[in-house]
Enzyme design. Sequence first.
Site, PDB file in Angstrom:
ATOM      1  N   HIS A 135       5.673  -8.267   5.506  1.00 32.94           N
ATOM      2  CA  HIS A 135       7.008  -8.187   4.875  1.00 32.94           C
ATOM      3  C   HIS A 135       7.984  -9.205   5.456  1.00 32.94           C
ATOM      4  O   HIS A 135       9.102  -9.330   4.957  1.00 32.94           O
ATOM      5  CB  HIS A 135       7.605  -6.785   5.040  1.00 32.94           C
ATOM      6  CG  HIS A 135       6.763  -5.699   4.458  1.00 32.94           C
ATOM      7  ND1 HIS A 135       6.380  -5.696   3.132  1.00 32.94           N
ATOM      8  CD2 HIS A 135       6.203  -4.590   5.001  1.00 32.94           C
ATOM      9  CE1 HIS A 135       5.623  -4.618   2.901  1.00 32.94           C
ATOM     10  NE2 HIS A 135       5.497  -3.940   4.018  1.00 32.94           N
ATOM     11  N   ASP A 169      -3.119  -3.814   2.342  1.00 33.49           N
ATOM     12  CA  ASP A 169      -2.176  -2.804   2.840  1.00 33.49           C
ATOM     13  C   ASP A 169      -1.639  -2.014   1.630  1.00 33.49           C
ATOM     14  O   ASP A 169      -1.595  -2.530   0.508  1.00 33.49           O
ATOM     15  CB  ASP A 169      -1.032  -3.505   3.586  1.00 33.49           C
ATOM     16  CG  ASP A 169      -0.078  -2.538   4.262  1.00 33.49           C
ATOM     17  OD1 ASP A 169      -0.265  -2.275   5.463  1.00 33.49           O
ATOM     18  OD2 ASP A 169       0.852  -2.030   3.591  1.00 33.49           O
ATOM     19  N   HIS A 171       1.323  -1.356   0.976  1.00 36.62           N
ATOM     20  CA  HIS A 171       2.574  -1.957   0.496  1.00 36.62           C
ATOM     21  C   HIS A 171       2.367  -3.421   0.105  1.00 36.62           C
ATOM     22  O   HIS A 171       1.584  -4.129   0.732  1.00 36.62           O
ATOM     23  CB  HIS A 171       3.641  -1.896   1.604  1.00 36.62           C
ATOM     24  CG  HIS A 171       3.901  -0.508   2.110  1.00 36.62           C
ATOM     25  ND1 HIS A 171       3.243   0.014   3.200  1.00 36.62           N
ATOM     26  CD2 HIS A 171       4.755   0.451   1.674  1.00 36.62           C
ATOM     27  CE1 HIS A 171       3.672   1.257   3.417  1.00 36.62           C
ATOM     28  NE2 HIS A 171       4.587   1.545   2.515  1.00 36.62           N
ATOM     29  N   ASP A 258      -2.947   2.193   5.534  1.00 31.06           N
ATOM     30  CA  ASP A 258      -2.017   3.204   5.014  1.00 31.06           C
ATOM     31  C   ASP A 258      -2.355   3.592   3.575  1.00 31.06           C
ATOM     32  O   ASP A 258      -1.620   4.358   2.951  1.00 31.06           O
ATOM     33  CB  ASP A 258      -0.547   2.755   5.156  1.00 31.06           C
ATOM     34  CG  ASP A 258      -0.307   1.306   4.845  1.00 31.06           C
ATOM     35  OD1 ASP A 258      -1.258   0.606   4.427  1.00 31.06           O
ATOM     36  OD2 ASP A 258       0.838   0.837   5.011  1.00 31.06           O
TER      37      ASP A 258
HETATM   38  C1  OKP Z   1       5.028  -1.699   6.516  1.00 32.67           C
HETATM   39  B1  OKP Z   1       3.585  -2.059   6.193  1.00 32.67           B
HETATM   40  C2  OKP Z   1       9.573   5.310   3.619  1.00 32.67           C
HETATM   41  C3  OKP Z   1      10.296   4.002   3.754  1.00 32.67           C
HETATM   42  C4  OKP Z   1       9.368   2.837   3.844  1.00 32.67           C
HETATM   43  C5  OKP Z   1       9.047   0.885   5.204  1.00 32.67           C
HETATM   44  C6  OKP Z   1       7.588   0.698   5.006  1.00 32.67           C
HETATM   45  C7  OKP Z   1       7.086  -0.520   5.720  1.00 32.67           C
HETATM   46  C8  OKP Z   1       5.582  -0.607   5.666  1.00 32.67           C
HETATM   47  N1  OKP Z   1      10.472   6.314   3.149  1.00 32.67           N
HETATM   48  N2  OKP Z   1       9.431   2.260   5.111  1.00 32.67           N
HETATM   49  O1  OKP Z   1       3.382  -2.630   4.939  1.00 32.67           O
HETATM   50  O2  OKP Z   1       2.649  -1.010   6.418  1.00 32.67           O
HETATM   51 ZN    ZN Z   2       1.947  -0.814   4.572  1.00 29.39          ZN
END
Ligand code: OKP
Ligand code: ZN
Length: 317
Positions: A135, A169, A171, A258
């Site tokens: 990110h 990932d 995300h 994740d």
């Molecule tokens: C980082 B990686 C949850 C809020 C989300 C940020 C997520 C960052 C993920 N309510 N928080 O891609 O694993």
């Molecule tokens: Zn993630």
Amino acid sequence: MIIVHSNLNTSHNPAFEVNDGQLVPYAESADRATVILDALREQAEHTERSPRNFPLRHILAIHKKQYVDFLRSASQQLEQGAVLYPSYFMSDTYAPIVAGTYIAAREAANIALTGADLLQNHSVVYSLCRPPGHHADHHAMGGYCYFNNAAIAAQYLSTQGRVAILDIDFHHGNGTQNAFYERSDVTYISLHADPRQRYPYASGYANELGHGAGEGYTHNFPLPLNTNNSKYLHTLDSALVQIGQFAPDYLIVSAGFDTFCKDPIGGFKLTEPVYLQIGERIANLAIPTLIVQEGGYNLDYLGRLTQRFLQGFSSLR
Ligand code: OKP
Ligand code: ZN
């Protein structure tokens, strides 16, 4: 498997994150790399390497100098236990700065670069990066990320050949996508949660395909919440076809666990055994591969998920 890792990651240890205005325990905990390493050491057939220190110019090839300078000076000025949420260089409330943040983030980039270097002599290398990176943007931290480890390694390898980045990932890796959005020599391909439903919300849609010279070199595969093993593997196969067509000299996998059904911040339904299959299918491409650790937040399973995934690469070793 060659594993590159370092203890310095634990100097980055925020206690809390701000989630919709509430302070909640920091999911990207300083124990993450430790539980992964402990699990991998049980497997025994690994070789551990320490990172070497690369010149800052490799980070500056991806991140704006003012941002890097700010992160360093802000970290160094903080007292132990203090936390800073900067306003300008920040995408969201999920990347606080503490005293050890710069040291840990710089080391994570060194871990990725050292892994990239080791591809000269090895067909697969695992870089145990923490904090994660996908990110992190040109001049902004966000989503637990400060320096974009995978993008820094991709830029480094791109002087030697064509590079594909596969981001698995949960995300979308907005920072990595942005770094190469207008380039045709580095392709970015990502499977992730539908950004209408999950962070980072503003990118990762299927119609983002690259721009200018980079048009057609970004591919996003957003998946709905509750995606299961078979749907995931089916989509992964489509992503792997794209990579095969690109015919890269190097593959970088942004590996986040994740996507696991019991992840505290995820939302897919993948189960433990499928990570072996994911690893095997990627390894079947038979491209020199650097695996860069991104997310994965269930500390009770994270080690096992990483073990399974890396086991999938045994054919490449
Ligand atoms: C980082 B990686 C949850 C809020 C989300 C940020 C997520 C960052 C993920 N309510 N928080 O891609 O694993
Ligand atoms: Zn993630």
